[in-house]
Design a protein around this motif. Sequence first.
Motif, mmCIF file in Angstrom:
data_model
loop_
_atom_site.group_PDB
_atom_site.id
_atom_site.type_symbol
_atom_site.label_atom_id
_atom_site.label_comp_id
_atom_site.label_asym_id
_atom_site.label_seq_id
_atom_site.Cartn_x
_atom_site.Cartn_y
_atom_site.Cartn_z
ATOM 1 N N GLY A 154 0.774 -1.236 0.000
ATOM 2 C CA GLY A 154 0.000 0.000 0.000
ATOM 3 C C GLY A 154 0.800 1.277 0.000
ATOM 4 O O GLY A 154 0.239 2.354 0.226
ATOM 5 N N CYS A 155 2.096 1.202 -0.252
ATOM 6 C CA CYS A 155 2.947 2.402 -0.298
ATOM 7 C C CYS A 155 3.474 2.582 -1.718
ATOM 8 O O CYS A 155 3.133 1.835 -2.624
ATOM 9 C CB CYS A 155 4.100 2.277 0.696
ATOM 10 S SG CYS A 155 3.581 2.000 2.406
ATOM 11 N N PRO A 175 -1.344 -6.380 -1.907
ATOM 12 C CA PRO A 175 -1.597 -7.468 -0.960
ATOM 13 C C PRO A 175 -1.601 -8.821 -1.649
ATOM 14 O O PRO A 175 -1.973 -8.941 -2.815
ATOM 15 C CB PRO A 175 -2.989 -7.130 -0.422
ATOM 16 C CG PRO A 175 -3.639 -6.365 -1.539
ATOM 17 C CD PRO A 175 -2.539 -5.569 -2.180
ATOM 18 N N VAL A 176 -1.201 -9.827 -0.901
ATOM 19 C CA VAL A 176 -1.264 -11.210 -1.371
ATOM 20 C C VAL A 176 -2.543 -11.833 -0.823
ATOM 21 O O VAL A 176 -2.825 -11.728 0.371
ATOM 22 C CB VAL A 176 -0.043 -12.019 -0.907
ATOM 23 C CG1 VAL A 176 -0.160 -13.477 -1.331
ATOM 24 C CG2 VAL A 176 1.248 -11.403 -1.457
ATOM 25 N N GLY A 183 -10.228 -10.302 1.949
ATOM 26 C CA GLY A 183 -11.021 -9.727 3.025
ATOM 27 C C GLY A 183 -10.922 -8.214 2.997
ATOM 28 O O GLY A 183 -10.308 -7.620 2.103
ATOM 29 N N ALA A 184 -11.503 -7.580 4.000
ATOM 30 C CA ALA A 184 -11.506 -6.122 4.064
ATOM 31 C C ALA A 184 -10.083 -5.561 4.122
ATOM 32 O O ALA A 184 -9.792 -4.519 3.535
ATOM 33 C CB ALA A 184 -12.312 -5.668 5.278
ATOM 34 N N ARG A 185 -9.189 -6.260 4.822
ATOM 35 C CA ARG A 185 -7.809 -5.778 4.934
ATOM 36 C C ARG A 185 -7.124 -5.775 3.564
ATOM 37 O O ARG A 185 -6.429 -4.806 3.211
ATOM 38 C CB ARG A 185 -7.034 -6.663 5.910
ATOM 39 C CG ARG A 185 -5.587 -6.251 6.093
ATOM 40 C CD ARG A 185 -4.889 -7.144 7.102
ATOM 41 N NE ARG A 185 -5.510 -7.049 8.415
ATOM 42 C CZ ARG A 185 -5.097 -7.744 9.474
ATOM 43 N NH1 ARG A 185 -4.062 -8.587 9.363
ATOM 44 N NH2 ARG A 185 -5.702 -7.615 10.631
ATOM 45 N N GLU A 186 -7.300 -6.826 2.783
ATOM 46 C CA GLU A 186 -6.667 -6.895 1.454
ATOM 47 C C GLU A 186 -7.278 -5.869 0.503
ATOM 48 O O GLU A 186 -6.561 -5.251 -0.292
ATOM 49 C CB GLU A 186 -6.808 -8.305 0.874
ATOM 50 C CG GLU A 186 -5.947 -9.361 1.548
ATOM 51 C CD GLU A 186 -6.563 -9.878 2.833
ATOM 52 O OE1 GLU A 186 -5.829 -10.468 3.646
ATOM 53 O OE2 GLU A 186 -7.790 -9.681 3.036
ATOM 54 N N ARG A 187 -8.592 -5.682 0.589
ATOM 55 C CA ARG A 187 -9.228 -4.678 -0.276
ATOM 56 C C ARG A 187 -8.704 -3.278 0.028
ATOM 57 O O ARG A 187 -8.408 -2.497 -0.877
ATOM 58 C CB ARG A 187 -10.750 -4.726 -0.101
ATOM 59 C CG ARG A 187 -11.400 -6.019 -0.557
ATOM 60 C CD ARG A 187 -12.914 -5.912 -0.498
ATOM 61 N NE ARG A 187 -13.549 -7.220 -0.683
ATOM 62 C CZ ARG A 187 -13.973 -7.981 0.320
ATOM 63 N NH1 ARG A 187 -13.860 -7.561 1.584
ATOM 64 N NH2 ARG A 187 -14.519 -9.159 0.079
ATOM 65 N N LEU A 190 -5.130 -2.841 -1.249
ATOM 66 C CA LEU A 190 -5.059 -2.607 -2.687
ATOM 67 C C LEU A 190 -5.484 -1.180 -3.019
ATOM 68 O O LEU A 190 -4.840 -0.510 -3.841
ATOM 69 C CB LEU A 190 -5.946 -3.607 -3.428
ATOM 70 C CG LEU A 190 -5.914 -3.510 -4.958
ATOM 71 C CD1 LEU A 190 -4.496 -3.684 -5.498
ATOM 72 C CD2 LEU A 190 -6.855 -4.538 -5.584
ATOM 73 N N ALA A 191 -6.539 -0.702 -2.384
ATOM 74 C CA ALA A 191 -6.954 0.686 -2.615
ATOM 75 C C ALA A 191 -5.848 1.658 -2.214
ATOM 76 O O ALA A 191 -5.630 2.679 -2.886
ATOM 77 C CB ALA A 191 -8.235 0.983 -1.848
ATOM 78 N N ARG A 192 -5.125 1.339 -1.136
ATOM 79 C CA ARG A 192 -4.016 2.208 -0.715
ATOM 80 C C ARG A 192 -2.926 2.263 -1.773
ATOM 81 O O ARG A 192 -2.282 3.306 -1.963
ATOM 82 C CB ARG A 192 -3.423 1.732 0.613
ATOM 83 C CG ARG A 192 -4.238 2.074 1.825
ATOM 84 C CD ARG A 192 -3.385 2.081 3.103
ATOM 85 N NE ARG A 192 -2.538 0.900 3.216
ATOM 86 C CZ ARG A 192 -2.903 -0.249 3.786
ATOM 87 N NH1 ARG A 192 -4.130 -0.386 4.270
ATOM 88 N NH2 ARG A 192 -2.058 -1.264 3.857
ATOM 89 N N CYS A 193 -2.664 1.141 -2.458
ATOM 90 C CA CYS A 193 -1.673 1.144 -3.546
ATOM 91 C C CYS A 193 -2.041 2.198 -4.584
ATOM 92 O O CYS A 193 -1.196 3.002 -5.016
ATOM 93 C CB CYS A 193 -1.603 -0.224 -4.216
ATOM 94 S SG CYS A 193 -0.865 -1.543 -3.232
#
Length: 270
Positions: A154-155, A175-176, A183-187, A190-193
């Motif tokens: 995400g950076c 995210p892998v 899940g919510a953490r991976e979504r 990815l949005a942070r990327c």
Amino acid sequence: MQQDERRRELIGALLAERPDGRDIAMPADEDGQRALLRALMNVRPPAPVPPATMAVQDAYLIERLAERGGAVDAAALAPVDASDPVLGRIALWRGDITLLAADAIVNAANSRLLGCFVPGHHCIDNAIHSFAGMELRLSCASIMRAQGHEEPAGCVKVTPGFNLPARLVFHTVGPVVQGGAPGAREREALARCYRACLGEATRRGLGTLAFCCISTGLFGFPQDEAARIAVETVRAHLATADPDLKVVFDVFTDRDQRIYQDLLSRARTA
């Protein structure tokens, strides 16, 4: 110096660095030599390169760009909908991202941020490092030495594009996803990327930014959901934070092209 001479000289220089170099035969054919050169570049650690070798490599890669059809101007790619203030600054293009002449292209990197060390691997990280040249791994290594730890998801980290037609490379770790169900953490990762890359492009005043399909493929993020997150995040940024940036969604497969076409078509009628 002709291109075949450059290629053989580079192979010879890289083999000379290796303890097993004398055991590796030079292929007689052009394709075999290209494959060996790419493999040797892929596995080479981020050690200093003699200036003469670097100069030959740069000349070789500049000519390779022409041999592969030349650069594609990202700014000239047709927008999704020229009449829409946001979709008029989004383009969908299917092709090799290493050919895009953009202010920046996005590399889906791994947490080491040094490129792909698998010889000839068909991932975007490998392709970008192969056609940018050995300078890119050296630049990434300098960033990682200063950072002192692996890159989190995400950076974004920024390097020059070196021998790519893109001026800059934005490296982001997605995210892998295990088992194909994010899940919510991976979504959110990815949005942070996407937000990190978009924010960096806006901060730098860039005119064009080309995204690959982050976290799909080996990282396991489902293509449909990854594309939805990408489109939603880009549209929100262009609508609220940057009136000048043009974003290119670069896809490489039939399926990704269909997914993005559908999402962007629906955005036109929303």
